[in-house]
Structure formats: structure tokens, C-alpha cells
Design a protein around this motif. Structure first.
Motif, mmCIF file in Angstrom:
data_model
loop_
_atom_site.group_PDB
_atom_site.id
_atom_site.type_symbol
_atom_site.label_atom_id
_atom_site.label_comp_id
_atom_site.label_asym_id
_atom_site.label_seq_id
_atom_site.Cartn_x
_atom_site.Cartn_y
_atom_site.Cartn_z
ATOM 1 N N GLU A 189 6.023 3.082 0.815
ATOM 2 C CA GLU A 189 5.041 2.041 0.536
ATOM 3 C C GLU A 189 5.188 1.255 1.852
ATOM 4 O O GLU A 189 6.231 0.928 2.825
ATOM 5 N N VAL A 190 4.164 0.684 2.402
ATOM 6 C CA VAL A 190 3.845 0.068 3.512
ATOM 7 C C VAL A 190 3.153 -1.281 3.153
ATOM 8 O O VAL A 190 1.990 -1.357 2.656
ATOM 9 N N MET B 123 0.837 -1.053 0.079
ATOM 10 C CA MET B 123 0.021 -0.101 0.071
ATOM 11 C C MET B 123 0.898 1.298 0.047
ATOM 12 O O MET B 123 2.017 1.290 0.770
ATOM 13 N N THR B 124 0.488 2.174 -0.785
ATOM 14 C CA THR B 124 1.275 3.417 -1.014
ATOM 15 C C THR B 124 0.359 4.363 -0.028
ATOM 16 O O THR B 124 -0.666 4.737 -0.258
ATOM 17 N N ILE B 125 1.237 5.194 0.797
ATOM 18 C CA ILE B 125 0.875 6.167 1.803
ATOM 19 C C ILE B 125 1.552 7.503 1.027
ATOM 20 O O ILE B 125 2.699 7.592 1.222
ATOM 21 N N ARG C 140 -0.691 9.740 12.693
ATOM 22 C CA ARG C 140 -1.617 10.554 13.581
ATOM 23 C C ARG C 140 -0.805 10.961 14.770
ATOM 24 O O ARG C 140 -1.078 12.243 15.181
ATOM 25 N N LYS C 141 -0.048 10.416 15.576
ATOM 26 C CA LYS C 141 0.555 10.679 16.684
ATOM 27 C C LYS C 141 1.400 11.769 16.275
ATOM 28 O O LYS C 141 1.867 12.664 17.188
ATOM 29 N N LEU C 142 2.119 11.898 15.422
ATOM 30 C CA LEU C 142 3.129 12.716 14.869
ATOM 31 C C LEU C 142 2.610 14.096 14.187
ATOM 32 O O LEU C 142 3.371 14.891 13.587
ATOM 33 N N ASP C 143 1.189 14.209 14.033
ATOM 34 C CA ASP C 143 0.575 15.194 13.370
ATOM 35 C C ASP C 143 0.888 15.125 11.903
ATOM 36 O O ASP C 143 0.951 16.229 11.374
ATOM 37 N N ILE C 144 0.918 13.938 11.143
ATOM 38 C CA ILE C 144 1.261 13.998 9.879
ATOM 39 C C ILE C 144 0.095 13.703 9.134
ATOM 40 O O ILE C 144 -0.667 12.777 9.436
ATOM 41 N N GLU C 145 -0.169 14.481 8.204
ATOM 42 C CA GLU C 145 -1.430 14.414 7.260
ATOM 43 C C GLU C 145 -1.142 13.373 6.161
ATOM 44 O O GLU C 145 -0.197 13.521 5.413
ATOM 45 N N TYR C 146 -1.886 12.427 6.016
ATOM 46 C CA TYR C 146 -1.633 11.504 4.697
ATOM 47 C C TYR C 146 -3.000 11.160 4.075
ATOM 48 O O TYR C 146 -4.080 11.384 4.542
ATOM 49 N N GLU C 147 -2.633 10.490 2.983
ATOM 50 C CA GLU C 147 -3.818 9.964 2.086
ATOM 51 C C GLU C 147 -3.205 8.626 1.441
ATOM 52 O O GLU C 147 -2.275 8.414 1.316
ATOM 53 N N LEU C 148 -4.248 7.743 1.505
ATOM 54 C CA LEU C 148 -3.735 6.393 0.740
ATOM 55 C C LEU C 148 -3.746 6.633 -0.794
ATOM 56 O O LEU C 148 -4.697 7.324 -1.424
ATOM 57 N N GLU C 149 -2.841 5.950 -1.419
ATOM 58 C CA GLU C 149 -2.817 5.934 -2.878
ATOM 59 C C GLU C 149 -3.048 4.630 -3.329
ATOM 60 O O GLU C 149 -2.694 3.560 -2.745
ATOM 61 N N GLU C 150 -3.597 4.601 -4.459
ATOM 62 C CA GLU C 150 -3.854 3.233 -5.023
ATOM 63 C C GLU C 150 -2.858 2.678 -5.908
ATOM 64 O O GLU C 150 -1.765 3.199 -6.399
#
Length: 73
Positions: free
Chosen positions: A50-51, A1-3, A63-73
């Protein structure tokens, strides 16, 4: 999964903690590349990682580090 890491909203971001977290959660990411990604993220540019396993703990750490993210396909 790509973040896709969009930005860090922390008031005083901890570069070392972000770098260690990226190194822990991302596939094939060594400490120097994690540090470089951290610098890019804190400069305001998005970064993709990549995770492949334990994604729920990766989301929690971001989230704990206040990093905004979105999931990529």
C-alpha cells in the motif's frame, strides 16, 4: 493505492536494496516485514503493498530495481 509487485527481472537482484526500497515506499512496513516481502517476491510469488504518498517516486524506484508491478484498485 495498492501496488502488486509481480516479479523482479534483475540479473542479480540486490535483496538489501529491494528491502530498503519497500520499507521506504510502502505504508506501515517495517524492516523485518520488508525483508520477508523481498524473499517472497524473489521466490516468484507476487506481493501487494500500500502506497499513499509520492507514488511517482515509488514507481521510479521499482523500475530502477527491475521490479515488474501493476496497479490494483
Amino acid at each position: 493505492m495498492t501496488i502488486k509487485l509481480i516479479q523482479c527481472d534483475a540479473l542479480r537482484p540486490d535483496r538489501r536494496a529491494i528491502s530498503r526500497t519497500l520499507e521506504d515506499i510502502a505504508d506501515d512496513l517495517d524492516s523485518s516485514l520488508a525483508t520477508e516481502y523481498t524473499d517472497i517476491l524473489l521466490a516468484g510469488s507476487p506481493v501487494e503493498i500500500e502506497v499513499s504518498f509520492n507514488t511517482s517516486s515509488a514507481f521510479r524506484a521499482l523500475r530502477k530495481l527491475d521490479i515488474e508491478y501493476e496497479l490494483e484498485e
